[in-house]
Scaffold this active site. Structure first.
Site, PDB file in Angstrom:
ATOM      1  N   ASP A 109       0.858  -1.190   0.000  1.00 27.15           N
ATOM      2  CA  ASP A 109       0.000   0.000   0.000  1.00 27.15           C
ATOM      3  C   ASP A 109       0.890   1.234   0.000  1.00 27.15           C
ATOM      4  OD1 ASP A 109      -2.310   1.483  -0.095  1.00 27.15           O
ATOM      5  OD2 ASP A 109      -3.150   0.706   1.770  1.00 27.15           O
ATOM      6  N   ASP A 110       0.300   2.371  -0.373  1.00 23.00           N
ATOM      7  CA  ASP A 110       1.092   3.600  -0.398  1.00 23.00           C
ATOM      8  C   ASP A 110       1.452   4.062   1.003  1.00 23.00           C
ATOM      9  OD1 ASP A 110      -1.564   4.249   0.105  1.00 23.00           O
ATOM     10  OD2 ASP A 110      -1.689   5.848  -1.383  1.00 23.00           O
ATOM     11  N   ASP A 113      -1.904   4.856   7.922  1.00 24.82           N
ATOM     12  CA  ASP A 113      -2.191   6.062   8.711  1.00 24.82           C
ATOM     13  C   ASP A 113      -2.715   5.642  10.083  1.00 24.82           C
ATOM     14  OD1 ASP A 113      -3.497   8.373   9.810  1.00 24.82           O
ATOM     15  OD2 ASP A 113      -3.636   9.270   7.836  1.00 24.82           O
TER      16      ASP A 113
HETATM   17  O1  LIG Z   1      -4.263   3.451   7.818  1.00 22.65           O
HETATM   18  P1  LIG Z   1      -5.560   4.033   7.360  1.00 22.65           P
HETATM   19  O2  LIG Z   1      -6.049   5.123   8.291  1.00 22.65           O
HETATM   20  O3  LIG Z   1      -6.624   3.000   7.128  1.00 22.65           O
HETATM   21  O4  LIG Z   1      -5.299   4.815   6.003  1.00 22.65           O
HETATM   22  C1  LIG Z   1      -4.496   4.344   4.960  1.00 22.65           C
HETATM   23  C2  LIG Z   1      -5.319   4.073   3.727  1.00 22.65           C
HETATM   24  O5  LIG Z   1      -5.994   5.265   3.301  1.00 22.65           O
HETATM   25  C3  LIG Z   1      -5.738   5.504   1.924  1.00 22.65           C
HETATM   26  O6  LIG Z   1      -6.628   4.793   1.089  1.00 22.65           O
HETATM   27  P2  LIG Z   1      -8.126   5.289   0.793  1.00 22.65           P
HETATM   28  O7  LIG Z   1      -9.090   4.473   1.602  1.00 22.65           O
HETATM   29  O8  LIG Z   1      -8.201   6.764   0.937  1.00 22.65           O
HETATM   30  O9  LIG Z   1      -8.414   4.905  -0.697  1.00 22.65           O
HETATM   31  P3  LIG Z   1      -7.530   5.081  -2.009  1.00 22.65           P
HETATM   32  O10 LIG Z   1      -6.355   4.197  -1.838  1.00 22.65           O
HETATM   33  O11 LIG Z   1      -8.458   4.629  -3.055  1.00 22.65           O
HETATM   34  O12 LIG Z   1      -7.135   6.529  -2.131  1.00 22.65           O
HETATM   35  C4  LIG Z   1      -4.348   4.945   1.712  1.00 22.65           C
HETATM   36  O13 LIG Z   1      -4.143   4.611   0.336  1.00 22.65           O
HETATM   37  C5  LIG Z   1      -4.368   3.710   2.581  1.00 22.65           C
HETATM   38  O14 LIG Z   1      -4.895   2.587   1.882  1.00 22.65           O
HETATM   39  O1  LIG Z   2      -3.538  11.055   0.255  1.00 25.30           O
HETATM   40  C1  LIG Z   2      -3.557  10.651   1.428  1.00 25.30           C
HETATM   41  N1  LIG Z   2      -2.663  11.170   2.334  1.00 25.30           N
HETATM   42  C2  LIG Z   2      -2.627  10.784   3.652  1.00 25.30           C
HETATM   43  O2  LIG Z   2      -1.799  11.266   4.437  1.00 25.30           O
HETATM   44  C3  LIG Z   2      -3.586   9.808   4.048  1.00 25.30           C
HETATM   45  N2  LIG Z   2      -3.881   9.211   5.234  1.00 25.30           N
HETATM   46  C4  LIG Z   2      -4.889   8.369   5.007  1.00 25.30           C
HETATM   47  N3  LIG Z   2      -5.272   8.408   3.714  1.00 25.30           N
HETATM   48  C5  LIG Z   2      -4.483   9.302   3.094  1.00 25.30           C
HETATM   49  N4  LIG Z   2      -4.471   9.714   1.812  1.00 25.30           N
HETATM   50 MG   LIG Z   3      -5.697   3.194  -0.087  1.00 24.76          MG
END
Ligand SMILES: O=P(O)(O)OC[C@H]1O[C@H](OP(=O)(O)OP(=O)(O)O)[C@H](O)[C@@H]1O
Ligand SMILES: O=c1[nH]c(=O)c2nc[nH]c2[nH]1
Ligand SMILES: [Mg+2]
Length: 175
Positions: A109-110, A113
């Site tokens: 994952d990117d 958080d």
């Molecule tokens: O540790 P957490 O608080 O759960 O947050 C982290 C997740 O939030 C973001 O995804 P998001 O659900 O925004 O979807 P996306 O990847 O489609 O942007 C990010 O890419 C992680 O997958």
């Molecule tokens: O673009 C993002 N930046 C963040 O820091 C983050 N944390 C949760 N989801 C996120 N998405």
């Molecule tokens: Mg995500």
């Protein structure tokens, strides 16, 4: 700056903004792969969509892996976290590669958080290796390998969510 619904914008709520360029992101993904290369080998990469798709492609390329699956999760609407939804799990074929528990599979994952997303995917694949490019302190214990830690009040702006724009000079009030 205030949005239509009178709530602060993503930028205003961002705490410490941490903008990441494509170039920086690519470098960080390659740095992540150097570490993962010492942990593997892996049978397949599983991207947590959508943010995990970009690092998963880079990591898979560097590790020479061609089996790539997804766990499709949605939780944030811009910067507001709602209920976590698993829209799609991994295929039966990928599950077999991981012996049912995820052993030898690499989840990418990117970022992590709060850890809510990572915790959910870990429950699905407890023996998989979980890697993220960035980690905030709350979610960090869930991650096996990451590259850069940022503070919990940092908001990471990824290159696919942003565009180049004019910035006022610092002496005129730029952050
Ligand atoms: O540790 P957490 O608080 O759960 O947050 C982290 C997740 O939030 C973001 O995804 P998001 O659900 O925004 O979807 P996306 O990847 O489609 O942007 C990010 O890419 C992680 O997958
Ligand atoms: O673009 C993002 N930046 C963040 O820091 C983050 N944390 C949760 N989801 C996120 N998405
Ligand atoms: Mg995500």
């Amino acid at each position: 700056m205030v949005e239509r619904n009178s709530e602060p914008s993503v930028q205003d709520r961002a705490g410490r903004p941490f903008p990441v360029s494509w170039d920086q992101f690519h470098r960080d993904c390659r740095a992540l792969t150097w570490r993962l290369n010492e942990v593997g080998p892996f049978h397949a990469v599983i991207a947590i969509t959508r943010g995990g798709l970009v690092p998963a492609a880079i990591v898979a390329r560097e590790l020479g892996l061609r089996v790539i699956d997804t766990v499709c999760v949605a939780s944030y609407d811009h910067d507001k976290q709602g209920d976590l939804k698993v829209l799609k799990g991994i295929s039966e074929q990928t599950a077999k590669l991981g012996g049912g528990t995820g052993k030898g599979l690499l989840i990418v994952d990117d970022l992590v958080d709060t850890g809510k997303t990572g915790r959910l995917v870990r429950e699905l694949l407890p023996d998989a290796h979980f890697a993220t490019v960035y980690a905030k302190p709350q979610g960090r214990p869930l991650v096996d390998t990451y590259i850069t830690e940022v503070s919990q009040d940092t908001w990471i702006f990824f290159p696919w969510d942003t565009a180049l724009s004019f910035q006022p000079p610092i002496r005129d009030g730029a952050a």
